[in-house]
Scaffold this motif. Structure first.
Motif, PDB file in Angstrom:
ATOM      1  N   LYS A  27      -1.421  -5.698   7.381  1.00  0.00           N
ATOM      2  CA  LYS A  27      -2.452  -5.600   6.346  1.00  0.00           C
ATOM      3  C   LYS A  27      -3.417  -6.797   6.428  1.00  0.00           C
ATOM      4  N   LEU A  70      -0.295   7.494  -4.439  1.00  0.00           N
ATOM      5  CA  LEU A  70      -0.368   6.330  -5.337  1.00  0.00           C
ATOM      6  C   LEU A  70      -1.654   6.288  -6.157  1.00  0.00           C
ATOM      7  N   PHE A  75      -1.800  -0.019 -10.180  1.00  0.00           N
ATOM      8  CA  PHE A  75      -2.161  -1.037  -9.182  1.00  0.00           C
ATOM      9  C   PHE A  75      -3.076  -0.479  -8.086  1.00  0.00           C
ATOM     10  N   ARG A 103      11.741   0.410   8.464  1.00  0.00           N
ATOM     11  CA  ARG A 103      11.760   0.125   7.028  1.00  0.00           C
ATOM     12  C   ARG A 103      12.732  -1.018   6.738  1.00  0.00           C
ATOM     13  N   THR A 109       9.674  -3.399  -0.664  1.00  0.00           N
ATOM     14  CA  THR A 109       8.247  -3.440  -1.030  1.00  0.00           C
ATOM     15  C   THR A 109       7.897  -4.741  -1.749  1.00  0.00           C
ATOM     16  N   ARG A 120       8.761  -8.902   5.392  1.00  0.00           N
ATOM     17  CA  ARG A 120       8.290  -9.298   4.058  1.00  0.00           C
ATOM     18  C   ARG A 120       9.115 -10.456   3.500  1.00  0.00           C
ATOM     19  N   ILE A 127       4.261  -8.883  -4.303  1.00  0.00           N
ATOM     20  CA  ILE A 127       4.130  -7.460  -3.943  1.00  0.00           C
ATOM     21  C   ILE A 127       2.688  -7.077  -3.574  1.00  0.00           C
ATOM     22  N   ASN A 130       1.989  -8.058   0.663  1.00  0.00           N
ATOM     23  CA  ASN A 130       3.281  -7.964   1.361  1.00  0.00           C
ATOM     24  C   ASN A 130       3.151  -7.713   2.869  1.00  0.00           C
TER      25      ASN A 130
HETATM   26  P1  TYD Z   1       4.689   1.816  -1.800  1.00  0.00           P
HETATM   27  O1  TYD Z   1       4.268   2.975  -0.964  1.00  0.00           O
HETATM   28  O2  TYD Z   1       5.419   2.095  -3.084  1.00  0.00           O
HETATM   29  O3  TYD Z   1       5.590   0.788  -0.994  1.00  0.00           O
HETATM   30  P2  TYD Z   1       5.779   0.539   0.588  1.00  0.00           P
HETATM   31  O4  TYD Z   1       4.558  -0.161   1.099  1.00  0.00           O
HETATM   32  O5  TYD Z   1       7.001  -0.352   0.680  1.00  0.00           O
HETATM   33  O6  TYD Z   1       6.014   1.880   1.227  1.00  0.00           O
HETATM   34  O7  TYD Z   1       3.393   0.973  -2.202  1.00  0.00           O
HETATM   35  C1  TYD Z   1       2.330   0.797  -1.307  1.00  0.00           C
HETATM   36  C2  TYD Z   1       1.798  -0.599  -1.478  1.00  0.00           C
HETATM   37  O8  TYD Z   1       1.246  -0.744  -2.771  1.00  0.00           O
HETATM   38  C3  TYD Z   1       2.848  -1.700  -1.386  1.00  0.00           C
HETATM   39  O9  TYD Z   1       3.179  -2.036  -0.061  1.00  0.00           O
HETATM   40  C4  TYD Z   1       2.208  -2.816  -2.122  1.00  0.00           C
HETATM   41  C5  TYD Z   1       1.375  -2.116  -3.198  1.00  0.00           C
HETATM   42  N1  TYD Z   1       2.027  -2.157  -4.521  1.00  0.00           N
HETATM   43  C6  TYD Z   1       1.532  -3.019  -5.482  1.00  0.00           C
HETATM   44  O10 TYD Z   1       0.563  -3.759  -5.230  1.00  0.00           O
HETATM   45  N2  TYD Z   1       2.142  -3.068  -6.707  1.00  0.00           N
HETATM   46  C7  TYD Z   1       3.212  -2.286  -7.008  1.00  0.00           C
HETATM   47  O11 TYD Z   1       3.738  -2.380  -8.165  1.00  0.00           O
HETATM   48  C8  TYD Z   1       3.717  -1.395  -6.014  1.00  0.00           C
HETATM   49  C9  TYD Z   1       4.899  -0.503  -6.286  1.00  0.00           C
HETATM   50  C10 TYD Z   1       3.089  -1.360  -4.770  1.00  0.00           C
END
Ligand code: TYD
Length: 168
Positions: A27, A70, A75, A103, A109, A120, A127, A130
């Motif tokens: 990222k 999402l 967020f 993963r 996350t 991470r 978060i 990350n």
């Molecule tokens: P998600 O798809 O839930 O997690 P991952 O990346 O582990 O598959 O979320 C996508 C991204 O959104 C996550 O990497 C970071 C961001 N995020 C936030 O900024 N705040 C949050 O509360 C969550 C759940 C995710």
């Protein structure tokens, strides 16, 4: 071509799941912090095969498709802003069980929950920053790879060390 000939030229095709692919992205925070090399190195040294890679500044349109589940999260606006704020490096890695293993390698996350030794857990604390994305299922990986890459951008090539990585 007989199956023996195919196996001789492409020994990996005989191993179940060895062609599984996943999408990994460094990222904008990871690029800014010059972590691309260290992150790639983890996947290489684990034994996975890089089959696609590019650097780009992602559009809101592409990102909204990528994070389609999402869109209604509180967020989401800040996620969109951050992910489009600078270049990212997006990759496709291939190998046995690569989605699940990636993963685990990437970690929780929320970096506060991520184990030391994960990407991470080693490189991030919050978060919202990350560092890396990894597809969360085989179906999700297929969808994301099609979204980010044209077919011709992905390389089919044979690793000459697959005898050391798999039992053929
Ligand atoms: P998600 O798809 O839930 O997690 P991952 O990346 O582990 O598959 O979320 C996508 C991204 O959104 C996550 O990497 C970071 C961001 N995020 C936030 O900024 N705040 C949050 O509360 C969550 C759940 C995710």
């Amino acid at each position: 071509m007989a199956i023996y000939s195919l196996l001789f030229f492409y020994p990996c095709i005989g191993i179940p799941g060895v062609r599984e692919r996943t999408l990994i992205a460094v990222k904008p925070d990871g690029v800014q912090r010059r972590l691309v090399g260290q992150i790639m190195q983890r996947f290489e040294q684990r034994g996975f095969k890089l089959v696609g890679m590019k650097m780009l500044q992602v559009s809101e349109e592409l990102l909204s498709q990528h994070y389609q589940e999402l869109r209604r999260k509180p967020f989401y606006p800040s996620l969109l802003h951050y992910m489009t704020s600078g270049p990212i490096v997006v990759m496709v890695w291939e190998g046995h069980n690569v989605v699940r293993t990636s993963r685990i390698m990437v970690g929780d996350t929320n970096p506060a929950e991520a184990q030391a030794g994960t990407v991470r857990g080693d490189f991030s604390i919050h978060i919202s920053r990350n560092v890396v994305h990894a597809s969360d299922s085989v179906e999700g990986a297929q969808r994301e790879i099609q979204l980010w890459f044209h077919r011709k951008e992905l390389m089919d090539w044979d690793c000459y060390d697959h005898n050391s990585t798999y039992q053929l």
